[in-house]
Design a protein around this motif. Structure first.
Motif, PDB file in Angstrom:
ATOM      1  N   TYR A  24       7.787  -5.614  -2.393  1.00 41.60           N
ATOM      2  CA  TYR A  24       6.672  -7.328  -2.327  1.00 41.60           C
ATOM      3  C   TYR A  24       7.737  -8.411  -2.034  1.00 41.60           C
ATOM      4  O   TYR A  24       7.356  -9.525  -1.748  1.00 41.60           O
ATOM      5  N   SER A  76       4.385  -4.260  -6.509  1.00 39.68           N
ATOM      6  CA  SER A  76       3.323  -4.519  -5.607  1.00 39.68           C
ATOM      7  C   SER A  76       2.055  -4.319  -5.988  1.00 39.68           C
ATOM      8  O   SER A  76       0.894  -3.313  -5.837  1.00 39.68           O
ATOM      9  N   TRP A  78      -0.568  -6.041  -5.228  1.00 37.10           N
ATOM     10  CA  TRP A  78      -1.731  -5.526  -3.854  1.00 37.10           C
ATOM     11  C   TRP A  78      -2.287  -3.950  -3.830  1.00 37.10           C
ATOM     12  O   TRP A  78      -3.198  -3.572  -3.569  1.00 37.10           O
ATOM     13  N   LEU A  81      -5.439  -2.869  -4.399  1.00 32.60           N
ATOM     14  CA  LEU A  81      -6.256  -3.068  -2.483  1.00 32.60           C
ATOM     15  C   LEU A  81      -6.754  -2.466  -1.610  1.00 32.60           C
ATOM     16  O   LEU A  81      -7.365  -2.618  -0.701  1.00 32.60           O
ATOM     17  N   PRO A 130      -5.756  -2.512 -11.193  1.00 29.51           N
ATOM     18  CA  PRO A 130      -4.824  -3.065 -11.588  1.00 29.51           C
ATOM     19  C   PRO A 130      -4.161  -4.145 -13.020  1.00 29.51           C
ATOM     20  O   PRO A 130      -4.965  -4.561 -13.369  1.00 29.51           O
ATOM     21  N   GLU A 133      -3.418 -10.441 -14.106  1.00 29.39           N
ATOM     22  CA  GLU A 133      -2.691 -11.352 -14.057  1.00 29.39           C
ATOM     23  C   GLU A 133      -1.861 -12.271 -14.997  1.00 29.39           C
ATOM     24  O   GLU A 133      -1.984 -12.656 -16.074  1.00 29.39           O
TER      25      GLU A 133
END
Length: 160
Positions: A24, A76, A78, A81, A130, A133
């Motif tokens: 990260y 992580s 991301w 993606l 994911p 959030e």
């Protein structure tokens, strides 16, 4: 790809510093000691565990899998993606260090048959949906809970 990175010679020991597959902070580097076959994988195998434990082997197979997916997506985010094929190449390169013991910041120690399994799970991370959030509503709810537990004579968390 060969294991590359900065090398630090300490007597007859040469450490390999290498960017890990998951991190990260972009300056994060894993360290591999080829003499001891020990890898400090930093964030790569972050795992949610139900209690403090020194060895990953204490987890059930389901806890191990779920912990790998949860930890990887948490440190992580991301990862969702990523191009799975390109990421797989990075993971394979890291795996070719052939560590016999893997330690990290957010996980118990990995040994034996769990090491290739952990790499297989890591390769699956780009396909994991994911995590939701953290939103302003989440923060407001947590702050309300925190403030409700503060004695009246103490400052409120929102006042800091």
């Amino acid at each position: 790809m060969p294991a590359t990175g900065r090398r630090s010679d300490a007597g007859d020991r040469t450490l390999v510093a290498k960017r890990p597959p998951l991190y990260y902070n972009p300056t994060t580097r894993a360290l591999f000691d080829p003499k001891a076959n020990v890898l400090w994988a930093v964030d790569t195998f972050a795992t949610n565990v139900p209690t403090s434990m020194p060895e990953m082997a204490a987890l059930s197979p389901d806890e191990f899998r779920d912990g790998q997916f949860f930890g990887g997506s948490l440190v992580s985010p991301w990862g969702a993606l990523l191009d799975a094929q390109k990421f797989g190449t990075v993971v394979t390169d890291f795996q070719h260090l052939n560590a016999e013991v893997i330690a990290g910041c957010h996980c118990p120690v990995l040994r034996g048959a769990q090491i290739p399994e952990a790499y297989d799970l890591l390769r699956q991370l780009p396909g994991i949906p994911p995590r939701a959030e953290f939103t302003q509503t989440d923060l407001d709810q947590r702050m309300a809970v925190a403030e409700s537990s503060v004695p009246p004579e103490q400052p409120r968390p929102s006042g800091t």
